[in-house]
Write a protein that holds these residues in place. Structure first.
Motif, mmCIF file in Angstrom:
data_model
loop_
_atom_site.group_PDB
_atom_site.id
_atom_site.type_symbol
_atom_site.label_atom_id
_atom_site.label_comp_id
_atom_site.label_asym_id
_atom_site.label_seq_id
_atom_site.Cartn_x
_atom_site.Cartn_y
_atom_site.Cartn_z
ATOM 1 N N SER A 34 1.468 -11.168 2.360
ATOM 2 C CA SER A 34 1.903 -10.110 1.452
ATOM 3 C C SER A 34 3.296 -10.455 0.946
ATOM 4 O O SER A 34 4.269 -10.427 1.717
ATOM 5 C CB SER A 34 1.913 -8.752 2.180
ATOM 6 N N VAL A 35 3.396 -10.801 -0.322
ATOM 7 C CA VAL A 35 4.654 -11.266 -0.895
ATOM 8 C C VAL A 35 5.064 -10.359 -2.051
ATOM 9 O O VAL A 35 4.371 -9.392 -2.390
ATOM 10 C CB VAL A 35 4.535 -12.731 -1.362
ATOM 11 N N HIS A 36 6.185 -10.697 -2.650
ATOM 12 C CA HIS A 36 6.757 -9.870 -3.705
ATOM 13 C C HIS A 36 6.862 -10.697 -4.991
ATOM 14 O O HIS A 36 7.467 -11.777 -4.984
ATOM 15 C CB HIS A 36 8.136 -9.361 -3.278
ATOM 16 N N ARG A 37 6.285 -10.182 -6.053
ATOM 17 C CA ARG A 37 6.254 -10.933 -7.309
ATOM 18 C C ARG A 37 7.656 -11.289 -7.791
ATOM 19 O O ARG A 37 7.859 -12.377 -8.335
ATOM 20 C CB ARG A 37 5.535 -10.101 -8.383
ATOM 21 N N ALA A 38 8.596 -10.389 -7.633
ATOM 22 C CA ALA A 38 9.949 -10.649 -8.117
ATOM 23 C C ALA A 38 10.550 -11.888 -7.452
ATOM 24 O O ALA A 38 11.285 -12.654 -8.089
ATOM 25 C CB ALA A 38 10.835 -9.429 -7.871
ATOM 26 N N LEU A 39 10.236 -12.100 -6.177
ATOM 27 C CA LEU A 39 10.770 -13.256 -5.459
ATOM 28 C C LEU A 39 9.971 -14.526 -5.744
ATOM 29 O O LEU A 39 10.546 -15.599 -5.941
ATOM 30 C CB LEU A 39 10.759 -12.989 -3.948
ATOM 31 N N VAL A 40 8.657 -14.405 -5.758
ATOM 32 C CA VAL A 40 7.793 -15.583 -5.888
ATOM 33 C C VAL A 40 7.730 -16.070 -7.332
ATOM 34 O O VAL A 40 7.927 -17.258 -7.608
ATOM 35 C CB VAL A 40 6.385 -15.258 -5.351
#
Length: 301
Positions: A34-40
């Protein structure tokens, strides 16, 4: 009080560990992240394109990476949040705690049963036994049978000891008499000074950095690969990592290839190894560059 950098990195680590506010899922094999679009997406051309354009991934919020190496994918995700991989991540809890340094002699006392009682039978060397006894306040042991003639009067040194050492034994207990534990060097203690060989893993992480357009990850993996290659030339991973580096990147990508060619240049006997020879035979691009190097020609145009 945490510095701004530590505060930021611990916050990112918390986001990674909890998955809080995540809005994108990366799937690889049996694992999902589960990741964050803003970071990736802000650091990867591939993920930015997949989430910006009207693809299935942008609508479902799930990107399938099953065709990639699972371990390398895990390290790629770690890099997004920790700016590193293969290292213990910084958590908010650990950033606020200062590790307590345990003195070498304190650690040794704990190993032999604490500070109240010392099992002198575990010490074979009489001099070390005397030193340990003075350290913890215990009585010195009886000397071995073959050395019954040696006596150790209080406050004096035996002439037999003078023949072997000129250093006076301490008269009072010492808390930290050495920079290193004098009992170190035992054959049963593990060696931790040499980092485990991860050449193949670094090559795969580098390839992911190229595939998904993550320049920082490529640079980090290259640095780790270069730092390890001289330490692990004799490792079975070395020829496999060479093949992985040449087959997972294009000819114009010199990041790992130049490091490998330099290793062969510095160690001309490498091609004589059977495992290296087999890999060179199966990797035409590597064989061609080694041929040009041996001929005194530029390795690449």
């Amino acid at each position: 009080m945490d510095s701004p950098n530590v505060e930021l990195m611990s916050a990112l680590s918390s986001l990674y560990e909890t998955g809080k506010y995540s809005d994108l899922t990366l799937v690889c094999g049996m694992k999902s992240y589960s990741v964050h679009r803003a970071l990736v997406c802000s650091r990867s051309e591939f993920f930015e394109g997949a989430c910006r354009n009207p693809f299935r991934e942008s609508e479902s919020g799930i990107i399938d990476l099953t065709e990639d190496d699972p371990e390398a994918v895990e390290h790629m995700v770690n890099y997004f949040y920790h700016l590193d991989y293969l290292k213990k991540p910084l958590s908010h809890k650990s950033s606020q705690q200062s590790p307590t340094r345990k003195s070498p002699m304190s650690a040794q006392r704990a190993h032999y049963g604490g500070s109240k009682k010392l099992d002198l039978t575990l010490l074979e060397d009489p001099l070390l036994a005397i030193m340990a006894a003075n350290t913890v306040g215990a009585a010195p042991p009886s000397p071995p049978d073959e050395a019954q003639h040696i006596q150790f009067p209080s406050g004096t040194r035996s002439s037999s000891i003078n023949n072997t050492t000129s250093t006076k034994l301490p008269d009072t207990p010492m808390e930290e008499p050495f920079d290193q534990n004098p009992f170190d060097g035992n054959a049963d203690q593990p060696e931790e000074s040499v980092e485990k060989a991860n050449l193949l893993l670094h090559a795969r992480v580098y390839a992911l950095g190229e595939k998904y357009g993550i320049p920082g990850l490529k640079s980090l993996a290259r640095n780790k690969f270069a730092a390890q290659i001289d330490l692990h030339l004799q490792s079975p991973e070395f020829p496999e990592a060479c093949q992985e580096a040449y087959e997972s990147t294009v000819d114009s990508d010199r990041g790992l290839r130049d490091v490998i060619i330099q290793a062969f240049r510095a160690h001309p006997d490498l091609p004589l190894r059977r495992d290296v020879e087999l890999i060179v035979r199966d990797t035409p691009s590597l064989a061609f560059e080694l041929f040009r190097m041996a001929s005194g020609l530029p390795v690449h145009s």
